[in-house]
Design a protein around this motif. Structure first.
Motif, mmCIF file in Angstrom:
data_model
loop_
_atom_site.group_PDB
_atom_site.id
_atom_site.type_symbol
_atom_site.label_atom_id
_atom_site.label_comp_id
_atom_site.label_asym_id
_atom_site.label_seq_id
_atom_site.Cartn_x
_atom_site.Cartn_y
_atom_site.Cartn_z
ATOM 1 N N VAL A 14 -8.036 -18.309 23.085
ATOM 2 C CA VAL A 14 -9.103 -19.302 23.105
ATOM 3 C C VAL A 14 -10.404 -18.682 23.616
ATOM 4 O O VAL A 14 -11.485 -18.979 23.116
ATOM 5 C CB VAL A 14 -8.698 -20.532 23.942
ATOM 6 N N MET A 17 -12.155 -16.963 20.858
ATOM 7 C CA MET A 17 -12.523 -17.771 19.691
ATOM 8 C C MET A 17 -14.029 -18.042 19.667
ATOM 9 O O MET A 17 -14.650 -18.186 20.725
ATOM 10 C CB MET A 17 -11.795 -19.127 19.712
ATOM 11 N N ALA A 21 -15.114 -22.803 16.395
ATOM 12 C CA ALA A 21 -13.668 -23.010 16.294
ATOM 13 C C ALA A 21 -13.153 -23.807 17.479
ATOM 14 O O ALA A 21 -12.295 -24.681 17.327
ATOM 15 C CB ALA A 21 -12.947 -21.671 16.182
ATOM 16 N N ILE A 22 -13.678 -23.534 18.666
ATOM 17 C CA ILE A 22 -13.264 -24.275 19.859
ATOM 18 C C ILE A 22 -13.682 -25.738 19.729
ATOM 19 O O ILE A 22 -12.899 -26.653 20.011
ATOM 20 C CB ILE A 22 -13.868 -23.644 21.136
ATOM 21 N N ALA A 24 -14.211 -27.442 16.977
ATOM 22 C CA ALA A 24 -13.378 -28.081 15.959
ATOM 23 C C ALA A 24 -12.004 -28.432 16.518
ATOM 24 O O ALA A 24 -11.464 -29.511 16.252
ATOM 25 C CB ALA A 24 -13.233 -27.175 14.743
ATOM 26 N N LEU A 25 -11.449 -27.549 17.320
ATOM 27 C CA LEU A 25 -10.136 -27.777 17.932
ATOM 28 C C LEU A 25 -10.198 -28.971 18.878
ATOM 29 O O LEU A 25 -9.344 -29.859 18.838
ATOM 30 C CB LEU A 25 -9.674 -26.520 18.671
ATOM 31 N N VAL A 26 -11.238 -29.025 19.711
ATOM 32 C CA VAL A 26 -11.369 -30.120 20.672
ATOM 33 C C VAL A 26 -11.606 -31.444 19.939
ATOM 34 O O VAL A 26 -11.000 -32.465 20.260
ATOM 35 C CB VAL A 26 -12.507 -29.824 21.677
ATOM 36 N N ASN A 28 -10.701 -32.202 16.955
ATOM 37 C CA ASN A 28 -9.444 -32.545 16.300
ATOM 38 C C ASN A 28 -8.511 -33.221 17.290
ATOM 39 O O ASN A 28 -7.906 -34.247 16.977
ATOM 40 C CB ASN A 28 -8.806 -31.290 15.705
ATOM 41 N N GLN A 29 -8.414 -32.694 18.472
ATOM 42 C CA GLN A 29 -7.526 -33.270 19.474
ATOM 43 C C GLN A 29 -8.047 -34.627 19.946
ATOM 44 O O GLN A 29 -7.276 -35.551 20.143
ATOM 45 C CB GLN A 29 -7.365 -32.312 20.666
ATOM 46 N N ALA A 42 -3.483 -31.200 11.069
ATOM 47 C CA ALA A 42 -2.698 -30.578 12.125
ATOM 48 C C ALA A 42 -1.838 -29.432 11.603
ATOM 49 O O ALA A 42 -1.574 -28.476 12.307
ATOM 50 C CB ALA A 42 -1.816 -31.621 12.803
ATOM 51 N N ALA A 46 -3.600 -21.319 10.883
ATOM 52 C CA ALA A 46 -4.733 -20.682 11.564
ATOM 53 C C ALA A 46 -5.271 -19.575 10.664
ATOM 54 O O ALA A 46 -4.520 -18.943 9.920
ATOM 55 C CB ALA A 46 -4.281 -20.104 12.893
#
Length: 191
Positions: A14, A17, A21-22, A24-26, A28-29, A42, A46
């Motif tokens: 992480v 990254m 990207a970080i 987008a991940l956050v 998404n969550q 989900a 990757a």
């Protein structure tokens, strides 16, 4: 801090990254927690990283499609075809012809415009609409009494004249009863 080796690898991953990207991940969550639709599926795999190590501070390029690598143009979505300059010139000629017909008259209907310009009624209607929006011609009345002219007063007058001279539906003639014999109907047999 992470205690086991796997968690430590995730933390290191992480940290390496890119910011996008970080985020987008956050996001998404957060979408999954709030019940909204996640921004990224989900089960999406990757992105694969190249085996070569990137220099610290170097900007990595985004992977491009095969077509872009070959220099080919991207695929177009199906839909309306692009207008060629010839089609645009033809359209302008149609607009000019319709405008000439309308301005040469003292109020003319859409069907008369089509006949005089020698074009289909649908094309004449589209040209009239466009010319009207550009305020190059004016419309008086509506529907079957719509008349087009070079100025609003003439168009309204032509529409009013069309209303005055319009013939309504043809009367239906009923056969004359005078002189015809009435035939008495026999009563229905009793049961």
């Amino acid at each position: 801090m992470a205690t086991d080796a796997f968690s430590q690898q995730i933390v290191n991953l992480v940290r390496k990254m890119p910011d996008e990207a970080i985020l987008a991940l956050v996001k998404n969550q957060l979408g999954a927690v709030t019940g909204g639709a996640p921004l990224v599926p989900a089960a999406a795999p990757a992105p694969r990283r190249s085996r070569s190590r990137a220099r610290p501070g170097a900007v990595q390029s985004k992977p491009s499609s095969v077509a872009a690598k070959r220099g080919a143009a991207p695929k177009r979505r199906p839909g309306r075809p692009r207008k060629s300059p010839a089609a645009s010139a033809e359209r302008q000629e149609t607009l000019d012809a319709v405008e000439r017909v309308v301005k040469a008259s003292s109020g003319v209907s859409a069907s008369e415009v089509a006949k005089q310009a020698g074009i289909p009624q649908t094309r004449a209607a589209a040209a009239l609409k466009e010319l009207k929006l550009e305020k190059r011609i004016f419309q008086g009345g509506d529907r079957r009494f719509a008349r087009y002219a070079g100025d609003a007063k003439t168009a309204e007058q032509a529409s009013a004249n069309a209303r005055k001279t319009a013939a309504g539906p043809a009367p239906v003639k009923k056969p004359s009863v005078k002189g015809r014999k009435r035939v008495a109907q026999a009563p229905a047999p009793a049961k």
